[in-house]
Motif scaffolding. Structure first.
Motif, mmCIF file in Angstrom:
data_model
loop_
_atom_site.group_PDB
_atom_site.id
_atom_site.type_symbol
_atom_site.label_atom_id
_atom_site.label_comp_id
_atom_site.label_asym_id
_atom_site.label_seq_id
_atom_site.Cartn_x
_atom_site.Cartn_y
_atom_site.Cartn_z
ATOM 1 N N PRO A 140 0.806 -1.237 0.000
ATOM 2 C CA PRO A 140 0.000 0.000 0.000
ATOM 3 C C PRO A 140 0.830 1.273 0.000
ATOM 4 C CG PRO A 140 -0.875 -1.584 1.568
ATOM 5 C CD PRO A 140 0.415 -2.152 1.073
ATOM 6 N N LEU A 141 1.938 1.290 0.740
ATOM 7 C CA LEU A 141 2.749 2.504 0.799
ATOM 8 C C LEU A 141 3.358 2.862 -0.552
ATOM 9 C CD1 LEU A 141 4.620 2.247 4.228
ATOM 10 C CD2 LEU A 141 2.882 3.906 3.545
ATOM 11 N N ALA A 142 3.457 1.867 -1.452
ATOM 12 C CA ALA A 142 4.089 2.124 -2.742
ATOM 13 C C ALA A 142 3.294 3.125 -3.566
ATOM 14 C CB ALA A 142 4.253 0.815 -3.522
ATOM 15 N N TYR A 143 1.973 3.134 -3.402
ATOM 16 C CA TYR A 143 1.175 4.071 -4.206
ATOM 17 C C TYR A 143 0.346 5.030 -3.348
ATOM 18 C CZ TYR A 143 -2.236 0.275 -3.430
ATOM 19 O OH TYR A 143 -3.037 -0.689 -2.875
ATOM 20 N N PHE A 144 0.432 4.919 -2.024
ATOM 21 C CA PHE A 144 -0.358 5.831 -1.195
ATOM 22 C C PHE A 144 0.088 7.280 -1.355
ATOM 23 C CE2 PHE A 144 -1.226 7.885 2.984
ATOM 24 C CZ PHE A 144 -2.599 7.972 2.827
ATOM 25 N N PHE A 145 1.392 7.494 -1.404
ATOM 26 C CA PHE A 145 1.879 8.866 -1.555
ATOM 27 C C PHE A 145 1.444 9.463 -2.892
ATOM 28 C CE2 PHE A 145 4.880 6.877 1.416
ATOM 29 C CZ PHE A 145 4.721 7.735 2.498
ATOM 30 N N LEU A 146 1.354 8.627 -3.914
ATOM 31 C CA LEU A 146 0.857 9.103 -5.205
ATOM 32 C C LEU A 146 -0.622 9.492 -5.088
ATOM 33 C CD1 LEU A 146 1.550 9.517 -8.200
ATOM 34 C CD2 LEU A 146 0.841 7.152 -8.607
ATOM 35 N N LEU A 147 -1.405 8.694 -4.330
ATOM 36 C CA LEU A 147 -2.810 9.032 -4.120
ATOM 37 C C LEU A 147 -2.952 10.350 -3.358
ATOM 38 C CD1 LEU A 147 -4.291 5.530 -3.155
ATOM 39 C CD2 LEU A 147 -4.486 6.730 -5.345
ATOM 40 N N SER A 226 -4.129 -2.574 5.625
ATOM 41 C CA SER A 226 -3.688 -1.318 5.018
ATOM 42 C C SER A 226 -4.152 -0.095 5.792
ATOM 43 C CB SER A 226 -4.203 -1.223 3.574
ATOM 44 O OG SER A 226 -3.831 -2.348 2.819
ATOM 45 N N VAL A 227 -4.832 -0.318 6.944
ATOM 46 C CA VAL A 227 -5.424 0.801 7.675
ATOM 47 C C VAL A 227 -4.359 1.794 8.143
ATOM 48 C CG1 VAL A 227 -6.472 1.375 9.894
ATOM 49 C CG2 VAL A 227 -7.579 -0.243 8.389
ATOM 50 N N VAL A 228 -3.280 1.280 8.738
ATOM 51 C CA VAL A 228 -2.246 2.179 9.264
ATOM 52 C C VAL A 228 -1.653 3.016 8.129
ATOM 53 C CG1 VAL A 228 -0.028 2.316 10.450
ATOM 54 C CG2 VAL A 228 -1.738 0.655 11.198
ATOM 55 N N ALA A 229 -1.399 2.375 6.985
ATOM 56 C CA ALA A 229 -0.875 3.124 5.841
ATOM 57 C C ALA A 229 -1.887 4.154 5.357
ATOM 58 C CB ALA A 229 -0.517 2.164 4.710
ATOM 59 N N ALA A 230 -3.176 3.784 5.344
ATOM 60 C CA ALA A 230 -4.198 4.695 4.851
ATOM 61 C C ALA A 230 -4.361 5.910 5.749
ATOM 62 C CB ALA A 230 -5.539 3.965 4.728
ATOM 63 N N GLU A 231 -4.039 5.748 7.042
ATOM 64 C CA GLU A 231 -4.232 6.838 7.981
ATOM 65 C C GLU A 231 -2.917 7.518 8.385
ATOM 66 O OE1 GLU A 231 -8.401 5.245 9.972
ATOM 67 O OE2 GLU A 231 -6.532 4.950 11.082
ATOM 68 N N LEU A 232 -1.909 7.405 7.525
ATOM 69 C CA LEU A 232 -0.634 8.062 7.802
ATOM 70 C C LEU A 232 -0.782 9.582 7.843
ATOM 71 C CD1 LEU A 232 2.043 6.077 5.757
ATOM 72 C CD2 LEU A 232 1.907 6.309 8.237
ATOM 73 N N PHE A 233 -1.603 10.111 6.925
ATOM 74 C CA PHE A 233 -1.813 11.551 6.866
ATOM 75 C C PHE A 233 -3.229 11.881 7.329
ATOM 76 C CE2 PHE A 233 1.396 10.738 3.587
ATOM 77 C CZ PHE A 233 2.376 11.641 3.969
ATOM 78 N N ASN A 234 -3.311 12.831 8.257
ATOM 79 C CA ASN A 234 -4.617 13.292 8.721
ATOM 80 C C ASN A 234 -5.487 12.112 9.152
ATOM 81 O OD1 ASN A 234 -6.496 15.278 9.294
ATOM 82 N ND2 ASN A 234 -7.392 15.261 7.244
ATOM 83 N N GLY A 235 -4.877 11.175 9.872
ATOM 84 C CA GLY A 235 -5.581 9.949 10.239
ATOM 85 C C GLY A 235 -6.210 9.973 11.615
ATOM 86 N N ILE A 236 -6.185 11.088 12.298
ATOM 87 C CA ILE A 236 -6.820 11.199 13.614
ATOM 88 C C ILE A 236 -8.094 12.037 13.464
ATOM 89 C CG2 ILE A 236 -6.592 12.188 15.916
ATOM 90 C CD1 ILE A 236 -3.728 11.348 15.965
ATOM 91 N N PRO A 237 -9.251 11.515 13.900
ATOM 92 C CA PRO A 237 -9.435 10.250 14.599
ATOM 93 C C PRO A 237 -9.325 9.035 13.674
ATOM 94 C CG PRO A 237 -11.555 11.291 14.207
ATOM 95 C CD PRO A 237 -10.519 12.259 13.750
ATOM 96 N N GLY A 238 -8.817 7.954 14.231
ATOM 97 C CA GLY A 238 -8.622 6.711 13.502
ATOM 98 C C GLY A 238 -7.602 5.864 14.233
ATOM 99 N N ILE A 239 -7.803 4.539 14.220
ATOM 100 C CA ILE A 239 -6.889 3.647 14.930
ATOM 101 C C ILE A 239 -5.499 3.689 14.299
ATOM 102 C CG2 ILE A 239 -6.388 1.242 15.494
ATOM 103 C CD1 ILE A 239 -8.488 2.369 17.243
#
Length: 287
Positions: A140-147, A226-239
């Motif tokens: 997931p991290l491979a394309y998350f930054f592109l997203l 992939s939750v932790v990767a998805a919430e790397l940016f602006n992920g609070i609130p979120g586990i």
């Protein structure tokens, strides 16, 4: 000369239709319930012993009681502090589950529809299968930054990432199930006058449902991982955002609380999916 054989009335006879006592069945159920509980008890005992041994610093391996206190702190308001970063644990979990739900629904629906098309049309399968394999192999991290570059740091990249994580397992499982649908039943349906649409609806789809549900369970697992990767940016609130933020400050107890929250909620969701599968596909393993 007559020979009489005395048979005790309380002994079951071979081949008789007397009901079997349910004691063995109950013992089996108790064993299945006790083994997971026993493994949890052993895990916490080993954890306590490792923490008490002093081999690792408490920053790395805290006591279970320390993690429990962190759970209480994150779940309540104490000393004027509300949970973690202003949100209680259930609020973090709710936001994460909402993101996962939306992403999984989008990914699974698209994946199942894509799998039906790929399984039914060979040239579409030949064109799209390499792309699905390519997407499935990407972390997931491979394309998350592109997203993030394309969609910003709000909810869109998070949900898109979870949908992209859920799509390949659902599509691949559905494709394999459609391809493996019994050819004899399809030919029999056509011989009876069924159209192509009716064959897919009445033969292919019911045959593919068991494997499709397996793909859905895998899709949910991939999205959750992939939750932790998805919430790397602006992920609070979120586990995931909670875990990431706590790790920045070496707050291991809170990190473990987040990990346990993800894992336990994942077990509950998988149990619900199993229950739905048993209701929706009662013929699994019987045909």
């Amino acid at each position: 000369m007559s020979v009489f054989v005395d048979i005790a009335p309380d002994e079951p006879q071979v081949g008789s239709s007397a009901p079997v006592a349910p004691a063995g069945k109950w013992r089996g159920r108790l064993t299945r319930a006790a083994l997971p509980l026993l493994s949890v008890v052993v895990f916490f005992i080993v954890w306590q012993l490792v923490a008490a041994s002093g081999i690792w610093n408490q920053t790395f391996v805290p006591y279970p009681s320390t993690v429990w206190q962190a759970f209480i702190d994150v779940s309540t308001t104490h000393d004027g502090v509300r949970g973690y970063a202003g949100y209680l644990l259930w609020e973090h979990l709710y936001m994460t589950l909402r993101r996962v739900l939306v992403g999984v629904v989008i990914g699974v629906v698209l994946g199942v529809l894509l799998g039906l098309v790929m399984g039914s049309v060979s040239w579409v399968r030949s064109v799209l299968e390499p792309w699905l394999t390519f997407l499935r192999a990407l972390p997931p991290l491979a394309y998350f930054f592109l997203l993030v570059i394309w969609l910003g740091i709000d909810e869109a990249p998070k949900i898109t990432l979870l949908a992209l994580a859920a799509l390949p397992p659902a599509a691949v499982a559905t494709t394999a199930a459609v391809v493996a649908a019994p050819v004899g039943l399809q030919e029999a349906a056509r011989a009876l006058g069924a159209s192509r649409t009716e064959v897919i609806r009445d033969v292919v789809v019911p045959s593919a449902l068991p494997e499709t549900f397996t793909g859905i369970r895998l899709a949910v697992g991939m999205a959750y991982s992939s939750v932790v990767a998805a919430e790397l940016f602006n992920g609070i609130p979120g586990i995931g955002g909670l875990v990431k933020d706590a790790s920045n400050y070496n707050n291991t107890p809170v990190v473990l609380v987040g990990i346990f929250a993800i894992g336990i909620s994942g077990l509950v969701i998988d149990g619900l999916l199993r229950a739905i599968e048993r209701r929706a596909v009662p013929w699994r393993g019987k045909i």
